[in-house]
Design an enzyme around this catalytic site. Sequence first.
Site, short mmCIF file in Angstrom:
data_model
loop_
_atom_site.label_atom_id
_atom_site.label_comp_id
_atom_site.label_asym_id
_atom_site.label_seq_id
_atom_site.Cartn_x
_atom_site.Cartn_y
_atom_site.Cartn_z
N ARG A 52 0.90 -1.08 0.05
CA ARG A 52 -0.01 0.04 -0.04
C ARG A 52 0.83 1.10 -0.15
O ARG A 52 0.52 2.31 -0.60
CB ARG A 52 -0.75 0.04 1.19
CG ARG A 52 -2.08 -0.96 0.91
CD ARG A 52 -3.06 -0.90 2.15
NE ARG A 52 -4.29 -1.55 1.62
CZ ARG A 52 -5.15 -1.93 2.41
NH1 ARG A 52 -5.00 -2.16 3.74
NH2 ARG A 52 -6.41 -2.69 2.07
N LYS A 69 -19.25 -15.13 3.44
CA LYS A 69 -20.50 -14.76 3.55
C LYS A 69 -21.38 -14.43 2.19
O LYS A 69 -20.85 -13.61 1.53
CB LYS A 69 -20.76 -13.50 4.46
CG LYS A 69 -20.33 -13.98 5.91
CD LYS A 69 -20.43 -12.85 6.84
CE LYS A 69 -21.12 -12.96 8.15
NZ LYS A 69 -21.09 -11.56 8.69
N GLY A 90 -8.62 -7.26 -0.33
CA GLY A 90 -8.81 -8.04 0.70
C GLY A 90 -8.05 -9.39 0.56
O GLY A 90 -6.86 -9.58 0.06
N GLY A 109 -13.64 -3.98 0.41
CA GLY A 109 -14.94 -3.39 0.70
C GLY A 109 -15.26 -2.26 -0.37
O GLY A 109 -16.49 -2.22 -0.92
P1 AMP Z 1 -14.50 -12.81 2.70
O1 AMP Z 1 -13.69 -11.75 3.51
O2 AMP Z 1 -15.87 -12.80 2.80
O3 AMP Z 1 -14.08 -12.73 1.26
O4 AMP Z 1 -14.07 -13.94 3.34
C1 AMP Z 1 -12.46 -14.47 3.31
C2 AMP Z 1 -12.45 -15.59 4.15
O5 AMP Z 1 -13.44 -16.78 3.85
C3 AMP Z 1 -10.99 -16.37 4.19
O6 AMP Z 1 -10.27 -16.17 5.38
C4 AMP Z 1 -11.25 -17.89 3.83
O7 AMP Z 1 -10.40 -18.60 4.84
C5 AMP Z 1 -12.71 -17.94 4.23
N1 AMP Z 1 -13.41 -19.07 3.50
C6 AMP Z 1 -13.26 -19.54 2.02
N2 AMP Z 1 -13.48 -20.79 2.04
C7 AMP Z 1 -14.28 -21.05 3.13
C8 AMP Z 1 -15.01 -22.13 3.60
N3 AMP Z 1 -15.38 -23.16 2.56
N4 AMP Z 1 -15.82 -22.31 4.70
C9 AMP Z 1 -15.17 -21.24 5.63
N5 AMP Z 1 -14.62 -20.25 5.33
C10 AMP Z 1 -14.13 -20.05 4.10
#
Ligand code: AMP
Length: 395
Positions: free
Chosen positions: A35, A201, A351, A374
């Site tokens: 960054r 999520k 991210g 985000g």
């Molecule tokens: P996000 O910030 O929503 O993009 O989520 C990223 C996170 O999702 C990372 O830390 C991953 O470890 C987690 N992730 C990816 N696949 C899975 C899964 N199958 N179950 C739980 N967490 C996950």
Amino acid sequence: MKKTIKDYELEGKKVIIRCDFNVPMKNGQITDDTRIKSSLRTIRYAINHGAKVILMSHLGRIKTEEDKAKNTLKPVAQTLSKYLRKKVTFVPQTRGKELEEAIAKMKPKSVLLMENTRFEDLDGKKESNNDEELGKYWASLGDIFINDAFGTIHRTHASNVGIASNLPSGIGFLVEKEVKELSKLLKNPKTPYTIILGGAKVSDKLGLINNLITKVDYLLIGGGMAFTFLKAEGFNIGASLVEKDQLENCHNLLKKYEGKIILPIDVITAQNMTDETETHLRFINEIKEDEMGLDIGPGTVKTFSQYLNDSKTIFWNGPVGCFEYKPFQEGTKKLCDVISQTKAYKVIGGGDTASAVTKFGYANKMDHISTGGGASLTFLEGTSLKALDIIPEKD
Ligand code: AMP
């Protein structure tokens, strides 16, 4: 088109540049200075055009007095000084006499970094709630305001919206590039257009799905969020991540956009999310009650690859597995490889996806890696970016 730093005469002016120096730190050391490097072009431009350069940024979250020591920007001043090959005066304050005197003493082409803007959050969240008086005060320290912090461009803070409301403003090169590249995903993208979504999520990504589903040819879904879709399809997902309140949304999307939303056909499961755990490859109708799906399987990688190889535009947001752990990184790593070899215009959301692509050594093979997780999601949702909207259009 928004005004940029190039639209202003900078010679002898006090130019406040809002940067994104929200770098990862461990024991007072910066562990990744990407960054900082990304901000150099705008800072160098201001120096070369004779400005007195005043830099501001946030770092981490400040909730208690103890958070201050861990989140001081002092190490950033040292790294900046190394890259710019010139002195960067660090002022350990966010307001007051010492800061004002240091600015009054500045000569053209000199650089000053103010302490973490979020130190102001200890006193009624003044920075994060865009306190009017604070925005006015910070604006009073400069003549021109340049926003080059894409990571917070979707937020309404005193250090972006607040200052921009009180000074002639523009965007820096980093924000200009982000807007240019991400706009290609919204306006006339080359088709076939494929989006891969992963991460934890569904709810975080629903806005983007709703805004882009009619524009894309395929939506490939992996990661934790795939399991809410799989459950909505009637599969037993064992102990995998699920957002119960999104089941109906997922069901409706699958019904409405049949053939467009592609889900995993096999997954890597385990009982624990650790580096040593025992793993199993399961078809999605074979997941056991006590197992979590933690990565996509090789069959899914192959299916996803067929869509990706054909695509002319690819956007990827969210790792397709828990790539932080060795047993669950293969899917994300393989997709990096497949995407990097396509001829498509390839964009990576910020991210975790950006971290994964960098970790596996594919960063320089993508067309654009966003610096804002985000922020890039909000941009693609079509929602307004408050700190960008406030910047005036070119004359
Ligand atoms: P996000 O910030 O929503 O993009 O989520 C990223 C996170 O999702 C990372 O830390 C991953 O470890 C987690 N992730 C990816 N696949 C899975 C899964 N199958 N179950 C739980 N967490 C996950």
